[in-house]
Each structure stands twice: as C-alpha cells, then as structure tokens.
Design a protein around this motif. Structure first.
Motif, PDB file in Angstrom:
ATOM      1  N   LEU A   1       0.826  -1.214   0.000  1.00 58.92           N
ATOM      2  CA  LEU A   1       0.000   0.000   0.000  1.00 58.92           C
ATOM      3  C   LEU A   1       0.857   1.260   0.000  1.00 58.92           C
ATOM      4  CD1 LEU A   1      -2.862  -1.002   2.481  1.00 58.92           C
ATOM      5  CD2 LEU A   1      -2.971  -0.844  -0.005  1.00 58.92           C
ATOM      6  N   ASP A   2       1.942   1.237   0.775  1.00 59.08           N
ATOM      7  CA  ASP A   2       2.837   2.401   0.785  1.00 59.08           C
ATOM      8  C   ASP A   2       3.554   2.531  -0.551  1.00 59.08           C
ATOM      9  OD1 ASP A   2       2.107   2.955   3.363  1.00 59.08           O
ATOM     10  OD2 ASP A   2       3.900   2.116   4.293  1.00 59.08           O
ATOM     11  N   ASP A   3       3.979   1.382  -1.110  1.00 59.08           N
ATOM     12  CA  ASP A   3       4.754   1.410  -2.353  1.00 59.08           C
ATOM     13  C   ASP A   3       3.931   1.921  -3.527  1.00 59.08           C
ATOM     14  OD1 ASP A   3       7.375   0.510  -3.677  1.00 59.08           O
ATOM     15  OD2 ASP A   3       5.865  -0.477  -4.928  1.00 59.08           O
ATOM     16  N   VAL A   4       2.696   1.444  -3.653  1.00 57.63           N
ATOM     17  CA  VAL A   4       1.888   1.836  -4.808  1.00 57.63           C
ATOM     18  C   VAL A   4       1.448   3.298  -4.720  1.00 57.63           C
ATOM     19  CG1 VAL A   4      -0.406   1.240  -3.911  1.00 57.63           C
ATOM     20  CG2 VAL A   4       0.088   0.974  -6.350  1.00 57.63           C
ATOM     21  N   GLN A   5       1.433   3.854  -3.511  1.00 62.01           N
ATOM     22  CA  GLN A   5       0.999   5.250  -3.347  1.00 62.01           C
ATOM     23  C   GLN A   5       2.148   6.238  -3.224  1.00 62.01           C
ATOM     24  OE1 GLN A   5      -2.815   5.605  -0.749  1.00 62.01           O
ATOM     25  NE2 GLN A   5      -1.740   3.815   0.051  1.00 62.01           N
ATOM     26  N   THR A   6       3.381   5.747  -3.163  1.00 62.72           N
ATOM     27  CA  THR A   6       4.513   6.645  -2.960  1.00 62.72           C
ATOM     28  C   THR A   6       4.669   7.619  -4.118  1.00 62.72           C
ATOM     29  OG1 THR A   6       6.881   6.755  -2.479  1.00 62.72           O
ATOM     30  CG2 THR A   6       6.183   5.065  -4.028  1.00 62.72           C
ATOM     31  N   LYS A   7       5.100   8.826  -3.784  1.00 59.98           N
ATOM     32  CA  LYS A   7       5.338   9.837  -4.819  1.00 59.98           C
ATOM     33  C   LYS A   7       6.797   9.860  -5.236  1.00 59.98           C
ATOM     34  CE  LYS A   7       1.531  12.806  -3.311  1.00 59.98           C
ATOM     35  NZ  LYS A   7       1.120  14.149  -2.822  1.00 59.98           N
ATOM     36  N   THR A   8       7.600   9.045  -4.528  1.00 59.24           N
ATOM     37  CA  THR A   8       9.020   8.950  -4.869  1.00 59.24           C
ATOM     38  C   THR A   8       9.229   7.713  -5.737  1.00 59.24           C
ATOM     39  OG1 THR A   8       9.448   7.730  -2.808  1.00 59.24           O
ATOM     40  CG2 THR A   8       9.674  10.126  -2.739  1.00 59.24           C
ATOM     41  N   ALA A   9      10.472   7.316  -5.877  1.00 61.07           N
ATOM     42  CA  ALA A   9      10.800   6.197  -6.763  1.00 61.07           C
ATOM     43  C   ALA A   9      10.244   4.865  -6.275  1.00 61.07           C
ATOM     44  CB  ALA A   9      12.320   6.091  -6.912  1.00 61.07           C
ATOM     45  N   GLY A  10      10.117   4.687  -4.944  1.00 58.35           N
ATOM     46  CA  GLY A  10       9.615   3.434  -4.405  1.00 58.35           C
ATOM     47  C   GLY A  10      10.696   2.365  -4.369  1.00 58.35           C
ATOM     48  N   ALA A  11      10.330   1.174  -3.921  1.00 53.10           N
ATOM     49  CA  ALA A  11      11.283   0.067  -3.819  1.00 53.10           C
ATOM     50  C   ALA A  11      11.657  -0.415  -5.215  1.00 53.10           C
ATOM     51  CB  ALA A  11      10.676  -1.063  -2.999  1.00 53.10           C
ATOM     52  N   PRO A  12      12.948  -0.373  -5.584  1.00 55.32           N
ATOM     53  CA  PRO A  12      13.363  -0.777  -6.935  1.00 55.32           C
ATOM     54  C   PRO A  12      12.924  -2.189  -7.307  1.00 55.32           C
ATOM     55  CG  PRO A  12      15.149   0.339  -5.794  1.00 55.32           C
ATOM     56  CD  PRO A  12      14.079   0.110  -4.777  1.00 55.32           C
ATOM     57  N   ILE A  13      12.973  -3.107  -6.330  1.00 59.08           N
ATOM     58  CA  ILE A  13      12.647  -4.507  -6.620  1.00 59.08           C
ATOM     59  C   ILE A  13      11.174  -4.686  -6.976  1.00 59.08           C
ATOM     60  CG2 ILE A  13      12.076  -5.201  -4.250  1.00 59.08           C
ATOM     61  CD1 ILE A  13      13.647  -7.791  -4.789  1.00 59.08           C
TER      62      ILE A  13
END
Length: 224
Positions: free
Chosen positions: A164-176
C-alpha cells in the motif's frame, strides 16, 4: 450549620481518615471529630462557606468530567462516520500468501458493488515468489476485476503496508517492486477514483482465507 451528612459529602478522603483517628484518640463521635477537622480546614471562613465552596468545586469537576466524556464520544462518532465507506463506492479486499516465504504463492480478493453484492471472488495459486509479490498480484486481480466491472469509485482494503505504501509513494519506491508498481498504476489509471485503506489482518479475514485456500490449489489454476 451543616449536617454530618453535608460534611461527609464534601470532606476529602484524608479529612475523613483524620476524623476517624481523632474520634478514637479523643473518644468522641465521628460527627464531632469531622466537625473539628473541617473547622480547621475552613480556617477563618464559616463551615457553611466551606461546604458551599466544596460543592461548587465538585459540581465544576463533574461538569468537566461530563464534558470530557462527551468530547470522547463525539470524537468516536466522528471517526466512525469518517470510516464509513462512501455508499456509491465499490469495495475490494486483497491478500497474498506464501508457503514458505518465499515459496508457493496464493492470492485472494473480493469485489463488492455499492449494493453489497459480491461481484468477484478471487482465489488462485500464482507460482513462486515472496509475500510482497503475492500481495501485488492480489492487488492486480482486484483492480482488474474493478476495471472489468467498470466501477466509478473504488475503495481497496489491504493489510500489506509494504504494498500500500509502495503503490501510493510519490518517490521512486522500492526498486525490486518497480515493475509491479508500474502495472498497478496502469490499472489504477483506468479507474476514476481509487482509495487505499490499510486494515489489520484480523479485519481482512475474507481475503486472507481465499489466499490461504489458494495455496492448496495446483499452480496451474487460474481464475475463469
């Protein structure tokens, strides 16, 4: 002159304890002992003045307590109202499971229309991977179901903070998780209004049961 009952109602606990000790020491009644203790507390003012002041103090404390309880009740009511889903929204739940982790993945999900009818129930094995991938695959499934159903407004519940945090992040997010994030956002873009809400696992029991059930299915199983 205040009665013994009046004095008992306004006396502090330590004053009542002191009066009982004094009654024993002086061999006098508890009424007389309490009167002496309260006269000392009153000082230069009369007992009537002290009793009235203590009553006002008690009334003020009670009013504060009632106000505080009402404020808490209002806050709870407001929170419950805010947590109520939009009656026009479609609702979805998703969950991914792995045995072990990483290992065989099972995904589960539900999609309900605004009337509360289950439109899609998802439960299938999804190959090998870790828990985050399983969660993302489950998210894809409910998003695709919502796209197919042409839902206008969608609220999605899940217990994976990572996804949920990854899909909503405004930054690059987890590369993997980059490719999964991209795929999820492509599906989200096909919907008008999507809201994500994290819930604890115990409140995601339906999707969790479907994902756990999927672990037992053959890996070649796919939804119809």
């Amino acid at each position: 002159m205040p009665t013994f009952s009046d004095l008992m109602k306004v006396a502090y606990k330590k004053e009542r304890v002191h009066s009982r000790r004094l009654a024993k020491q002086l061999s006098i009644s508890e009424k007389d002992a309490l009167k002496k203790v309260m006269e000392i507390a009153a000082g230069n003012q009369s007992l009537n003045t002290l009793v009235n002041a203590r009553r006002q103090e008690a009334d003020h404390a009670l009013a504060k307590t009632i106000a505080a309880k009402q404020a808490k009740a209002d806050a709870r009511a407001k929170k419950n109202t805010e947590n109520m889903p939009d009656p026009s929204a479609w609702l979805a739940w998703f969950d991914g499971a792995t045995h072990p982790n990483p290992g065989k993945m099972g995904i589960g999900g539900l999609l309900k229309n605004p009337d509360g009818d289950v439109i899609t129930s998802i439960s299938y094995a999804a190959g090998q991977g870790d828990s985050s991938v399983a969660e993302y695959l489950a998210l894809f499934a409910v998003l695709q179901a919502a796209v197919n159903a042409r839902s206008k407004k969608l609220i999605i519940y899940g217990d994976s903070r990572v996804v949920l945090d990854d899909v909503q992040t405004k930054t690059a997010g987890a590369p993997i998780l980059g490719s999964h994030r991209t795929r999820a956002r492509e599906l989200i873009a096909q919907l008008n209004d999507v809201t994500f809400i994290w819930i604890p696992r115990r409140k995601n029991s339906m999707a969790d049961a479907l994902s756990q059930q999927a672990i037992k299915l053959p890996s070649t199983y796919m939804p119809a």
